[in-house]
Motif scaffolding. Structure first.
Motif, PDB file in Angstrom:
ATOM      1  N   TYR A 240       0.741  -1.108   0.092  1.00 51.68           N
ATOM      2  CA  TYR A 240      -0.012  -0.025   0.086  1.00 51.68           C
ATOM      3  C   TYR A 240       0.740   1.157  -0.033  1.00 51.68           C
ATOM      4  O   TYR A 240       0.247   2.249   0.397  1.00 51.68           O
TER       5      TYR A 240
ATOM      6  N   ALA B 203      -0.607   4.554  -1.195  1.00 53.22           N
ATOM      7  CA  ALA B 203      -1.955   4.533  -1.268  1.00 53.22           C
ATOM      8  C   ALA B 203      -2.655   5.750   0.067  1.00 53.22           C
ATOM      9  O   ALA B 203      -1.800   5.970   0.987  1.00 53.22           O
ATOM     10  N   ASP B 204      -3.843   6.111  -0.211  1.00 53.96           N
ATOM     11  CA  ASP B 204      -4.394   7.011   0.614  1.00 53.96           C
ATOM     12  C   ASP B 204      -5.170   6.619   1.893  1.00 53.96           C
ATOM     13  O   ASP B 204      -5.405   5.261   1.739  1.00 53.96           O
ATOM     14  N   GLY B 205      -5.350   7.267   2.904  1.00 54.97           N
ATOM     15  CA  GLY B 205      -5.958   6.717   4.069  1.00 54.97           C
ATOM     16  C   GLY B 205      -7.361   6.067   3.704  1.00 54.97           C
ATOM     17  O   GLY B 205      -7.779   4.996   4.403  1.00 54.97           O
ATOM     18  N   TRP B 206      -7.922   6.515   2.759  1.00 53.87           N
ATOM     19  CA  TRP B 206      -9.487   6.038   2.526  1.00 53.87           C
ATOM     20  C   TRP B 206      -9.460   4.626   1.735  1.00 53.87           C
ATOM     21  O   TRP B 206     -10.042   3.795   2.136  1.00 53.87           O
ATOM     22  N   GLU B 207      -8.077   4.493   0.889  1.00 52.65           N
ATOM     23  CA  GLU B 207      -8.108   3.292   0.345  1.00 52.65           C
ATOM     24  C   GLU B 207      -7.667   2.095   1.467  1.00 52.65           C
ATOM     25  O   GLU B 207      -8.188   0.970   1.503  1.00 52.65           O
TER      26      GLU B 207
ATOM     27  N   ALA C  19       0.742   4.164   6.288  1.00 50.93           N
ATOM     28  CA  ALA C  19       0.021   5.122   5.792  1.00 50.93           C
ATOM     29  C   ALA C  19      -0.084   6.475   6.647  1.00 50.93           C
ATOM     30  O   ALA C  19      -0.794   7.629   6.421  1.00 50.93           O
TER      31      ALA C  19
ATOM     32  N   GLY D 136      -2.635  11.795  11.044  1.00 52.94           N
ATOM     33  CA  GLY D 136      -3.127  11.224   9.936  1.00 52.94           C
ATOM     34  C   GLY D 136      -4.647  11.365  10.015  1.00 52.94           C
ATOM     35  O   GLY D 136      -5.327  11.556   9.111  1.00 52.94           O
TER      36      GLY D 136
ATOM     37  N   LEU E 110      -7.418  12.935   7.174  1.00 48.26           N
ATOM     38  CA  LEU E 110      -8.342  12.229   6.848  1.00 48.26           C
ATOM     39  C   LEU E 110      -9.763  13.212   7.076  1.00 48.26           C
ATOM     40  O   LEU E 110     -10.688  13.411   6.292  1.00 48.26           O
TER      41      LEU E 110
ATOM     42  N   GLN F 167      -9.982  16.193   4.763  1.00 44.45           N
ATOM     43  CA  GLN F 167     -10.463  15.745   3.362  1.00 44.45           C
ATOM     44  C   GLN F 167     -12.186  15.752   3.468  1.00 44.45           C
ATOM     45  O   GLN F 167     -12.667  15.971   2.450  1.00 44.45           O
TER      46      GLN F 167
END
Length: 105
Positions: free
Chosen positions: A4, A7-11, A56, A76, A80, A83
């Motif tokens: 990952y 990869a972003d936190g949502w993923e 992440a 972190g 999120l 966003q």
């Protein structure tokens, strides 16, 4: 387990086990064993998920004797939330524009 990096936190949070770990850590910091006792996955699986979450930037750990205690990383989680706030503001702006267009018609 997939890699990952980047990869972003949502993923990352798309995985139900990782979401469950984050929910547990939102209550209080925990060691791997404590998390494994509360979740339907093995200790090695918990450790792998924690590594992904840590990479992440969503969790951080600290040595406590012979074990590592994990907690949510405020920076972190804040990213999120920022966003989500942006998404929400854009949505409200879109609704506002629709209402204004209808009022002008």
């Amino acid at each position: 387990m997939a890699t990952y990096q980047g990869a972003d936190g949502w993923e990352i949070l798309g995985d139900p086990s990782r979401r469950a770990i984050v929910q547990c850590l939102a209550e209080r910091p925990r060691a791997v064993g404590e998390l494994a006792d509360e979740l339907p996955i093995s200790r090695p699986a918990v450790s792998q998920h924690l590594r992904v979450l840590k990479d992440a930037g969503l969790v951080e750990d600290e040595a406590s004797g012979t074990r590592r205690v994990y907690r949510l990383n405020p920076a972190g989680v804040s990213a999120l939330r920022d966003q989500l706030d942006m998404f929400w503001k854009r949505t409200l702006q879109g609704f506002s524009e629709i209402v204004e267009d209808e009022e002008r018609s």
